[in-house]
Design an enzyme around this catalytic site. Structure first.
Site, PDB file in Angstrom:
ATOM      1  N   HIS A  24      40.556  94.915   3.142  1.00 23.65           N
ATOM      2  CA  HIS A  24      42.169  94.904   2.635  1.00 23.65           C
ATOM      3  C   HIS A  24      42.669  96.172   2.803  1.00 23.65           C
ATOM      4  CE1 HIS A  24      40.313  92.149  -0.517  1.00 23.65           C
ATOM      5  NE2 HIS A  24      40.136  91.544   0.574  1.00 23.65           N
TER       6      HIS A  24
ATOM      7  N   SER B   8      41.186  87.991   4.920  1.00 20.67           N
ATOM      8  CA  SER B   8      42.073  88.856   3.858  1.00 20.67           C
ATOM      9  C   SER B   8      42.475  90.101   4.281  1.00 20.67           C
ATOM     10  CB  SER B   8      41.345  89.207   2.509  1.00 20.67           C
ATOM     11  OG  SER B   8      40.114  89.568   2.785  1.00 20.67           O
TER      12      SER B   8
END
Length: 192
Positions: free
Chosen positions: A172, A118
């Site tokens: 992220h 991610s």
């Protein structure tokens, strides 16, 4: 009679995006179905090994984790590969993922382990939007559509930063910021 026939253009096959997906699927299969102990590939915040900064990008905790990352890798990875080629996608994935891993080690507690694509994928979000920058109306429309999605995802991650739910929002945000910095450097040095 001699006729000139234009060659049929073959469709681009997106080799890089499918190769990255295949690596992620293979590692998942080995880890979760064949039960190889691959935890040494996870990013250990307390004692990070240099290779874990990259290997953790290909490890996932469960099917939902993998599925979400592969979906966005496919969508945004294809955009990058289509626009800039295979090397650009590999570079973006690895550089953004490496930045996400480093941010995780710096800013998160030492008793944690991180894994997942991610951080790299969030970097692909920003790269995919920024490679579309031009005054061509189709690109402006794509920037509007993709940009609002990316901006909302980033704001959501920043708002939930303190939430304790086993989601590495630092990765992220770190991956996305590295993607922006990477693209700004490319613009600055005349690549675009």
């Amino acid at each position: 009679m001699i006729m000139h026939v234009e060659p049929i253009e073959t469709a681009y096959k997106y080799n890089a995006v499918f190769f990255l997906i295949l690596i992620n699927l293979t590692v998942f299969f080995l880890d979760h179905f064949l039960h190889f102990d691959l935890t040494f590939l996870y990013l250990n915040h307390g004692n990070p090994q240099w290779y874990q900064l990259v290997t953790a990008l290909f490890c996932h905790s469960g099917w939902e984790h993998l599925s979400g990352n592969l979906f966005f890798l496919y969508i945004f990875g294809k955009l990058i590969e289509e626009e800039e080629g295979e090397l650009a996608l590999y570079s973006s994935y690895l550089i953004c993922g490496l930045g996400a891993s480093i941010a995780s080690v710096i800013f998160l507690e030492t008793d944690l382990h991180s894994l997942g694509a991610s951080g790299a994928v969030f970097g692909l979000f920003t790269v995919a939007v920024l490679i579309k920058l031009s005054w061509e109306w189709r690109n402006l429309l794509e920037i509007l559509i993709l940009g609002q999605f990316v901006l909302l995802k980033m704001l959501n991650e920043a708002q939930l930063l303190e939430q304790a739910d086993n989601v590495n929002r630092i990765a992220h945000l770190g991956g996305a910021i590295v993607g922006v910095v990477m693209m700004l450097l490319l613009f600055w040095f005349g690549r675009r």
